[in-house]
Scaffold this motif. Structure first.
Motif, PDB file in Angstrom:
ATOM      1  N   LEU A 186       0.563  -0.957  -0.034  1.00  0.00           N
ATOM      2  CA  LEU A 186       0.527   0.204  -0.049  1.00  0.00           C
ATOM      3  C   LEU A 186       0.558   1.366  -0.237  1.00  0.00           C
ATOM      4  CD1 LEU A 186      -2.685   1.149  -0.088  1.00  0.00           C
ATOM      5  CD2 LEU A 186      -2.876   0.792   2.430  1.00  0.00           C
ATOM      6  N   ALA A 227      -7.529  -1.749   3.699  1.00  0.00           N
ATOM      7  CA  ALA A 227      -6.844  -1.849   2.491  1.00  0.00           C
ATOM      8  C   ALA A 227      -5.412  -2.346   2.084  1.00  0.00           C
ATOM      9  CB  ALA A 227      -6.439  -0.222   1.688  1.00  0.00           C
ATOM     10  N   GLU A 228      -4.834  -2.779   3.118  1.00  0.00           N
ATOM     11  CA  GLU A 228      -3.658  -3.226   2.903  1.00  0.00           C
ATOM     12  C   GLU A 228      -4.025  -5.291   2.901  1.00  0.00           C
ATOM     13  OE1 GLU A 228       1.113  -4.792   4.892  1.00  0.00           O
ATOM     14  OE2 GLU A 228      -0.299  -2.545   4.876  1.00  0.00           O
ATOM     15  N   LEU A 230      -7.029  -6.538   2.136  1.00  0.00           N
ATOM     16  CA  LEU A 230      -7.434  -6.765   0.321  1.00  0.00           C
ATOM     17  C   LEU A 230      -6.372  -6.907  -0.594  1.00  0.00           C
ATOM     18  CD1 LEU A 230     -10.809  -4.401   1.000  1.00  0.00           C
ATOM     19  CD2 LEU A 230     -10.442  -7.487   1.087  1.00  0.00           C
ATOM     20  N   LEU A 231      -5.146  -5.744  -0.434  1.00  0.00           N
ATOM     21  CA  LEU A 231      -4.525  -6.153  -1.621  1.00  0.00           C
ATOM     22  C   LEU A 231      -3.591  -6.948  -1.514  1.00  0.00           C
ATOM     23  CD1 LEU A 231      -3.154  -2.802  -1.740  1.00  0.00           C
ATOM     24  CD2 LEU A 231      -4.195  -3.912  -3.577  1.00  0.00           C
ATOM     25  N   ARG A 234      -6.290 -10.223  -2.582  1.00  0.00           N
ATOM     26  CA  ARG A 234      -6.269 -10.344  -4.186  1.00  0.00           C
ATOM     27  C   ARG A 234      -4.675 -10.873  -4.793  1.00  0.00           C
ATOM     28  NH1 ARG A 234      -8.749  -4.717  -6.483  1.00  0.00           N
ATOM     29  NH2 ARG A 234     -11.022  -5.457  -6.061  1.00  0.00           N
ATOM     30  N   ILE A 346      -9.554  -0.384  -0.909  1.00  0.00           N
ATOM     31  CA  ILE A 346      -8.944  -0.128  -1.819  1.00  0.00           C
ATOM     32  C   ILE A 346      -8.540   1.094  -2.042  1.00  0.00           C
ATOM     33  CG2 ILE A 346      -6.605  -1.005  -3.187  1.00  0.00           C
ATOM     34  CD1 ILE A 346      -8.434  -3.697  -3.558  1.00  0.00           C
ATOM     35  N   ARG A 350      -6.065   4.019  -0.521  1.00  0.00           N
ATOM     36  CA  ARG A 350      -4.615   4.306  -1.306  1.00  0.00           C
ATOM     37  C   ARG A 350      -4.402   6.007  -0.991  1.00  0.00           C
ATOM     38  NH1 ARG A 350      -5.052  -0.359  -6.546  1.00  0.00           N
ATOM     39  NH2 ARG A 350      -2.854  -1.516  -5.487  1.00  0.00           N
TER      40      ARG A 350
END
Length: 357
Positions: A186, A227-228, A230-231, A234, A346, A350
């Motif tokens: 991220l 967000a991190e 989920l990254l 993914r 996400i 970001r």
């Protein structure tokens, strides 16, 4: 008179607990909202005791009394609904392995060391006792890296990334590492580790070690953490399989963010159907802890064992897992998906971190 005062106290407490149950339903990532995802078992226990006290002391004919009992009952049901999958009453998600073919077993110990904890011997003792194939640790600084040098004798394959803050981490393995590297999913501040692990059978397992930024009091909320995660999920879903993701996620197993994370990566939680295996805070009684340290894996694995290990002097307890790669064919697993909800989280992460989309 004392009964009336006790009733008033219980009534106010019940109203507060109902409010705290409803608060996490807000679509907000502010810390003061999301923090109430953590103590769901404790809130459920308090609700049950409070409602029992109100029922014993109150007048069933009063509308306010009946209303608080009804709303409190609904709140208790909502809390239990979130916790129930993490009890033996629920069906297991990760199926057990009756046997494991030679060379297909993977054992892992993951631990948050605590930055200013100087008791390395207790961790080394747990490593000697459990004898895992892989040791993944976070909050590793230079002094911790020096203290863990003895691991390198039995774990010749390693990637050590010490930091003076809370974001150091390392992996020690007796299995060969395939293309190991430190990544920044991220932002350039919070690292993660990604590597392949070559099992004795020759199969390569993708390993992701993470420790996202937690929400802070009077600081940022859960945007960057979510967000991190989920990254990372993914990357699991789009990357090579089979895969394992482990570490201190700074998120509880039953949160909706963790559910979204699992769907995005097609990951399974071995806690489902087995128990909470709560790891934090280590110094608190077992009924006040939360499950924030995790081992997730893709459906090519079955579970041999999951255990919470004894105190190593940190504020987290280590977590140990024994996995078996595909003993009888792939099991049913969540299908990786890219949802709009994940994309929004996400993008928000970001934006807060100041990184380009």
């Amino acid at each position: 008179m004392m009964a009336s005062a006790a009733y008033a106290v219980l009534f106010v407490l019940a109203v507060l607990l109902v409010f705290l149950t409803a608060l996490p339903r807000l679509h907000s990532q502010a810390w003061w909202v999301r923090v109430w995802d953590f103590p769901r078992p404790q809130i459920a226990g308090l609700l049950a005791l409070t409602l029992a006290g109100l029922a014993a002391l109150g007048d069933p004919g009063r509308w306010a009394h009946l209303g608080i009992l009804a709303s409190g009952g609904l709140a208790l049901a909502a809390q239990l609904r979130r916790i129930w999958p993490f009890t033996p009453l629920h069906a297991v998600q990760a199926q057990p392995a009756a046997r494991c073919a030679a060379g297909q077993k993977l054992t892992l110990l993951t631990a948050n060391l605590k930055l200013r904890n100087s008791g390395a011997e207790r961790l080394l003792e747990q490593v000697r006792r459990t004898n895992p194939d892989v040791v993944f640790v976070v909050e590793l600084d230079a002094s911790w890296a020096d203290a863990l040098e003895p691991l390198k004798r039995d774990y010749p394959h390693h990637l050590v990334h010490p930091r003076a803050d809370f974001w150091g981490m390392a992996i020690y393995a007796r299995l060969p590492l395939v293309d190991p590297g430190v990544q920044f999913l991220l932002e350039s501040y919070v690292p993660s580790i990604r590597t392949g692990l070559r099992l004795p059978s020759g199969a390569v397992v993708a390993f992701h070690g993470v420790h996202p930024k937690p929400p802070t009091l009077f600081g940022h909320g859960t945007v960057q953490r979510d967000a991190e995660l989920l990254l990372a999920s993914r990357a699991v879903g789009c990357g090579p399989r089979p895969a394992v993701l482990a570490g201190d996620l700074n998120a509880v197993a039953w949160s909706r963010e963790t559910e979204l994370f699992m769907r995005e990566g097609g990951l399974m939680d071995p806690r489902i159907g087995r128990g909470l295996f709560s790891t934090f805070p280590a110094g608190w009684p077992w009924f006040l802890r939360w499950p924030v340290d995790h081992v997730f894996f893709s459906g090519e694995f079955r579970l041999l064992r999951l255990a919470r290990l004894p105190d190593i002097g940190s504020d987290h307890l280590p977590l140990y897992a024994e996995l078996c790669l595909d003993p009888d064919g792939p099991q049913t697993q969540p299908v990786p998906s890219r949802s709009r909800a994940a994309a929004r989280v996400i993008a928000a992460g970001r934006g807060e971190a100041g990184t380009p989309p």
